[in-house]
Design a protein around this motif. Structure first.
Motif, PDB file in Angstrom:
ATOM      1  N   THR A 180       1.699  18.141  11.485  1.00 29.30           N
ATOM      2  CA  THR A 180       2.604  17.963  12.626  1.00 29.30           C
ATOM      3  C   THR A 180       3.199  16.565  12.589  1.00 29.30           C
ATOM      4  N   ASP A 181       4.514  16.498  12.640  1.00 28.72           N
ATOM      5  CA  ASP A 181       5.231  15.235  12.763  1.00 28.72           C
ATOM      6  C   ASP A 181       5.332  14.937  14.249  1.00 28.72           C
ATOM      7  N   ARG A 182       4.586  13.959  14.721  1.00 27.52           N
ATOM      8  CA  ARG A 182       4.525  13.650  16.151  1.00 27.52           C
ATOM      9  C   ARG A 182       5.815  12.995  16.653  1.00 27.52           C
ATOM     10  N   LEU A 183       6.696  12.586  15.734  1.00 32.57           N
ATOM     11  CA  LEU A 183       7.993  12.040  16.133  1.00 32.57           C
ATOM     12  C   LEU A 183       8.943  13.148  16.547  1.00 32.57           C
ATOM     13  N   THR A 184       8.988  14.229  15.791  1.00 32.70           N
ATOM     14  CA  THR A 184       9.963  15.300  16.043  1.00 32.70           C
ATOM     15  C   THR A 184       9.347  16.550  16.641  1.00 32.70           C
ATOM     16  N   GLY A 185       8.026  16.686  16.572  1.00 32.91           N
ATOM     17  CA  GLY A 185       7.375  17.903  17.048  1.00 32.91           C
ATOM     18  C   GLY A 185       7.408  19.033  16.047  1.00 32.91           C
ATOM     19  N   LEU A 186       7.900  18.792  14.845  1.00 27.82           N
ATOM     20  CA  LEU A 186       7.971  19.831  13.818  1.00 27.82           C
ATOM     21  C   LEU A 186       6.662  19.906  13.040  1.00 27.82           C
ATOM     22  N   VAL A 187       6.338  21.113  12.558  1.00 32.26           N
ATOM     23  CA  VAL A 187       5.147  21.344  11.753  1.00 32.26           C
ATOM     24  C   VAL A 187       5.574  21.723  10.346  1.00 32.26           C
ATOM     25  N   TRP A 188       5.070  21.002   9.351  1.00 31.60           N
ATOM     26  CA  TRP A 188       5.435  21.194   7.957  1.00 31.60           C
ATOM     27  C   TRP A 188       4.240  21.684   7.152  1.00 31.60           C
ATOM     28  N   ARG A 189       4.507  22.404   6.076  1.00 32.29           N
ATOM     29  CA  ARG A 189       3.457  22.717   5.124  1.00 32.29           C
ATOM     30  C   ARG A 189       3.008  21.425   4.445  1.00 32.29           C
TER      31      ARG A 189
END
Length: 337
Positions: free
Chosen positions: A221-230
């Motif tokens: 989880t990128d806590r800056l954007t809220g996106l979750v990446w593999r």
């Protein structure tokens, strides 16, 4: 269509296209035009305030005249030109600056070309070509980033080259900072930042959280954007075509029904740390198996048989021909809830 309030903007793309560039139905395509993820654009996006224009999406204010310097200039000349505007209190203000690369690129619409700005827009004298940013290229700091307002590409060039200048003022509450903290001469040497007007001095944008990333198994989880990446930044050892990348994400969802998608180009670019290169990611990133170039789900409307891609080694935003098996797939999804 889901809005993400954390820091990546919608690209503006609303149509979908096959590998030959023909328009197709977006339903089930997995493309940017179907999902339209990110912060939604207000209508109208721009408010003309005399000789200034407020971008209601980012909160930034731009000069209405997109070429106030009239002629291209070298990078240090561009910084000096903006400093002179402030001494003169141009349009009544003394806080103009050369935009950082994320601010400059935020103007780009991926649904239009020549210029790559949303329509209608109130700007005058927009040149369909390259504009300087205040951000140096970390890998080769004798170069600085620029954005092409013809089609929307972002790359870097030698600071001794000449491009145009489009001043900005104000502070955005949605655009993240670039990560750049150092300042450089036109030869690439580190210099004191004070009074330089460079990105490394001003550091405009939303401050990154610490730590920026959190890891749960194979998801990050990128806590800056809220996106979750593999966590593993690839879905195959070799390059794949654009349609293969879209299909790889569809197969992943059939396996675990987890809501993965091929990221749009703004989501991919949000990962870039402009203080780093090879890869252009934050130094404490947890990703593994990184590849040089990644497909986005965003078609290039300049040539719709091409799609946008992130050149992760440099941090550049360019394009690739959809039928060429050259780039890789890095799935993303939204934070649950």
């Amino acid at each position: 269509m889901k809005e993400n309030p954390h820091g990546d903007l919608q690209t503006g793309q609303t149509t979908c296209h096959d590998s030959d560039g023909a328009a197709i139905s977006c339903r089930g395509s997995g493309q940017d035009g179907e999902f339209r993820r990110g912060i939604a654009w207000p209508e109208p996006r721009f408010d003309a305030l005399g000789e200034r224009v407020l971008d209601r999406l980012t909160g930034l204010t731009w000069m209405r005249n997109a070429t106030p310097g009239e002629l291209p200039m070298m990078w240090q000349e561009a910084l000096a030109f903006v400093a002179a505007l402030n001494r003169e209190r141009a349009l009544g203000f003394s806080d103009w600056r050369l935009p950082n690369r994320r601010e400059l690129r935020s103007l780009v619409s991926h649904q239009t070309r020549r210029p790559a700005l949303s329509e209608p827009n109130p700007f005058a004298n927009v040149f369909a070509g390259w504009y300087w940013s205040a951000t140096s290229a970390a890998g080769t700091p004798a170069h600085a980033w620029y954005v092409d307002m013809d089609g929307g590409r972002m790359f870097y060039g030698g600071k001794d080259q000449s491009f145009l200048v489009w001043p900005v003022r104000g502070e955005s509450r949605v655009l993240p900072a670039t990560g750049q903290v150092l300042c450089y001469s036109d030869k690439g040497a580190v210099i004191p930042c004070r009074g330089s007007g460079q990105d490394g001095e001003l550091r405009m944008g939303v401050v990154w959280p610490e730590p920026r990333f959190s890891v749960l198994g194979e998801a990050v989880t990128d806590r800056l954007t809220g996106l979750v990446w593999r966590r593993a930044g690839h879905r195959a050892p070799e390059g794949m075509t654009w349609l293969d990348a879209l299909a790889a994400v569809a197969r992943l969802n059939r396996d675990d029904a987890a809501g993965w998608r091929l990221p749009n180009i703004n989501e991919l670019e949000s990962l870039v740390d402009c203080a780093a290169a090879n890869p252009a990611l934050p130094s404490d990133h947890p990703f593994t198996g990184m590849r040089e170039v990644y497909w986005s789900s965003t078609t290039s409307l300049y040539e719709p048989d091409w799609a946008w891609a992130l050149y992760l080694d440099k941090g550049a935003v360019g394009v690739g021909q959809k039928r060429q098996a050259r780039f890789h797939c890095w799935p993303v999804k939204d934070t649950p809830g």
